[in-house]
Scaffold this motif. Structure first.
Motif, PDB file in Angstrom:
ATOM      1  N   LEU A 274       0.869  -1.168   0.000  1.00 32.90           N
ATOM      2  CA  LEU A 274       0.000   0.000   0.000  1.00 32.90           C
ATOM      3  C   LEU A 274       0.910   1.222   0.000  1.00 32.90           C
ATOM      4  O   LEU A 274       1.857   1.294   0.789  1.00 32.90           O
ATOM      5  CB  LEU A 274      -0.910  -0.001   1.231  1.00 32.90           C
ATOM      6  N   GLN A 275       0.633   2.168  -0.901  1.00 38.65           N
ATOM      7  CA  GLN A 275       1.498   3.341  -0.986  1.00 38.65           C
ATOM      8  C   GLN A 275       0.686   4.610  -1.122  1.00 38.65           C
ATOM      9  O   GLN A 275      -0.425   4.609  -1.688  1.00 38.65           O
ATOM     10  CB  GLN A 275       2.493   3.210  -2.134  1.00 38.65           C
ATOM     11  N   LEU A 276       1.256   5.672  -0.601  1.00 41.57           N
ATOM     12  CA  LEU A 276       0.636   6.994  -0.664  1.00 41.57           C
ATOM     13  C   LEU A 276       1.525   7.905  -1.497  1.00 41.57           C
ATOM     14  O   LEU A 276       2.727   8.034  -1.228  1.00 41.57           O
ATOM     15  CB  LEU A 276       0.448   7.557   0.751  1.00 41.57           C
ATOM     16  N   LEU A 277       0.941   8.511  -2.506  1.00 44.07           N
ATOM     17  CA  LEU A 277       1.615   9.521  -3.310  1.00 44.07           C
ATOM     18  C   LEU A 277       1.099  10.879  -2.840  1.00 44.07           C
ATOM     19  O   LEU A 277      -0.067  11.217  -3.075  1.00 44.07           O
ATOM     20  CB  LEU A 277       1.318   9.326  -4.798  1.00 44.07           C
ATOM     21  N   PRO A 278       1.916  11.664  -2.138  1.00 47.20           N
ATOM     22  CA  PRO A 278       1.418  12.940  -1.605  1.00 47.20           C
ATOM     23  C   PRO A 278       1.101  13.932  -2.713  1.00 47.20           C
ATOM     24  O   PRO A 278       1.633  13.846  -3.823  1.00 47.20           O
ATOM     25  CB  PRO A 278       2.572  13.430  -0.732  1.00 47.20           C
TER      26      PRO A 278
END
Length: 360
Positions: A274-278
């Motif tokens: 799971l990844q977050l791209l700001p």
């Protein structure tokens, strides 16, 4: 004593002679390696798969239409398979991974069965459905990552929550192509449509979800003893990471799900992340040998895959073939992506390669 006769190199055969030779050895089930060596042992991966994106807003009406054509019980699993455009008819989104969108309507039950293929469910849309795995039931919420271990009994149903019932859709990911390659598939239907629930909901998370393990627990499976990784917990972990450190230049803030007993992948054949791209993220290009499936949880952004641009939004799915250059960006808002691949298998074989490129 006469000297040994010299062995002269054979003159190269012409094309007609080679064709005649190949025709004569073919009935003996023989083939010349030199005609296929470069394809069999390439200088770098030459995947037949192509990049592709499936827009959920286009697929959802077709999923709903399928509910009028066949029931979940009759279909066993009502799924629209996401086929890689270059692999039609193979039920494969990459060479080793199967993916599909499954629908269960209010009041329906997808009957209990089991198979040796390992499966994940990533909840895409709706709430109120449940899955029961090995006698433990868990309620599904959007963003939850749920595991069905190999040869575990499982069934699905949709009873609603708090009197509210709605269709529920999730993304299935299985190692079906791998099992098909090994000719090792087995399956069995249960005698009962639904399993007897033997443990309270949340039991496995309570036992293993707090960096602690019961001291007398003897876990022999290579699959995580936790089978539901709730999105609320995973999203909070990303939010804390976003506050405390700068994003990776290629990946943003990216975490992998783990088996708490081993620290490895929750599934023996499939890794999950799971990844977050700001907001404002413009990632650098990277590539890896594990072809990867992405499901968009939140936000809008862009995936540049092997020179092709794909604009993604919530609930969309896209695939990145093996060794295809990937560049992710999220200019207007935070984006969250779930992904899965055959990485554990490649790691076990010692063949996984990655490259993090410095863009010009």
């Amino acid at each position: 004593m006469n000297p040994a006769p010299s062995i002269a190199a054979a003159a190269p055969a012409n094309a007609a002679e080679r064709r005649d030779y190949y025709a004569r050895i073919r009935p003996l089930n023989l083939s010349p390696l030199w005609e296929s060596l470069h394809a069999l042992v390439p200088r770098e991966p030459q995947s037949p798969c192509v990049p592709a994106l499936w827009r959920y807003d286009e697929i959802r009406p077709l999923l709903m239409e399928s509910a009028d054509l066949i029931t979940a019980e009759e279909a066993v699993r009502r799924v629209l398979v996401l086929e890689n455009p270059a692999l039609p008819g193979n039920a494969s989104i990459t060479q080793s991974i199967y993916a599909g969108l499954q629908l269960i309507m209010p009041g329906e039950v997808a009957p209990s069965h089991r198979h040796v293929q390992s499966a994940l469910r990533f909840i895409v849309d709706g709430k109120g459905a449940y899955t029961t795995v090995g006698g433990e039931r868990t309620t599904m919420h959007p963003g939850d990552f749920i595991i069905t271990p190999s040869w575990a009994w499982h069934d699905h149903g949709n009873e609603g929550i708090g009197g509210v019932t709605e269709p529920v859709v999730w993304l299935d990911g299985l190692d079906i192509p791998m099992l098909r390659f090994f000719d090792a598939g087995f399956a069995e239907n249960d005698d009962a449509k639904v399993q007897h629930v033997a443990r309270p909901e949340g039991h496995s998370l309570a036992r293993f979800g707090h960096n602690m393990v019961p001291v007398r627990h003897d876990h022999t499976s290579s699959t995580s003893p936790i089978f539901n990784y709730p999105y609320l917990r995973s999203r909070e972990a990303l939010a804390q990471l976003q506050v405390q450190e700068a994003p990776d230049a290629w990946l943003g803030h990216k975490l992998r799900y783990i088996n708490p007993l081993t620290g490895g992948s929750p599934m023996p054949t499939i890794s999950t992340q799971l990844q977050l791209l700001p907001k404002g993220f413009a990632g650098k290009t990277h590539r890896a040998t594990d072809g990867t499936v992405y499901s968009v949880v939140e936000g809008h952004g862009t995936a540049e895959i092997a020179g092709q641009r794909f604009d993604f939004g919530p609930r969309d799915t896209f695939v990145v073939p093996s060794w295809a250059p990937l560049r992710l960006s999220s200019p207007a808002e935070d984006s969250v992506l779930f992904s899965f691949s055959d990485r554990p298998v490649q790691q076990a074989m010692g063949i996984l390669r990655e490259a993090f490129l410095e863009d010009a």
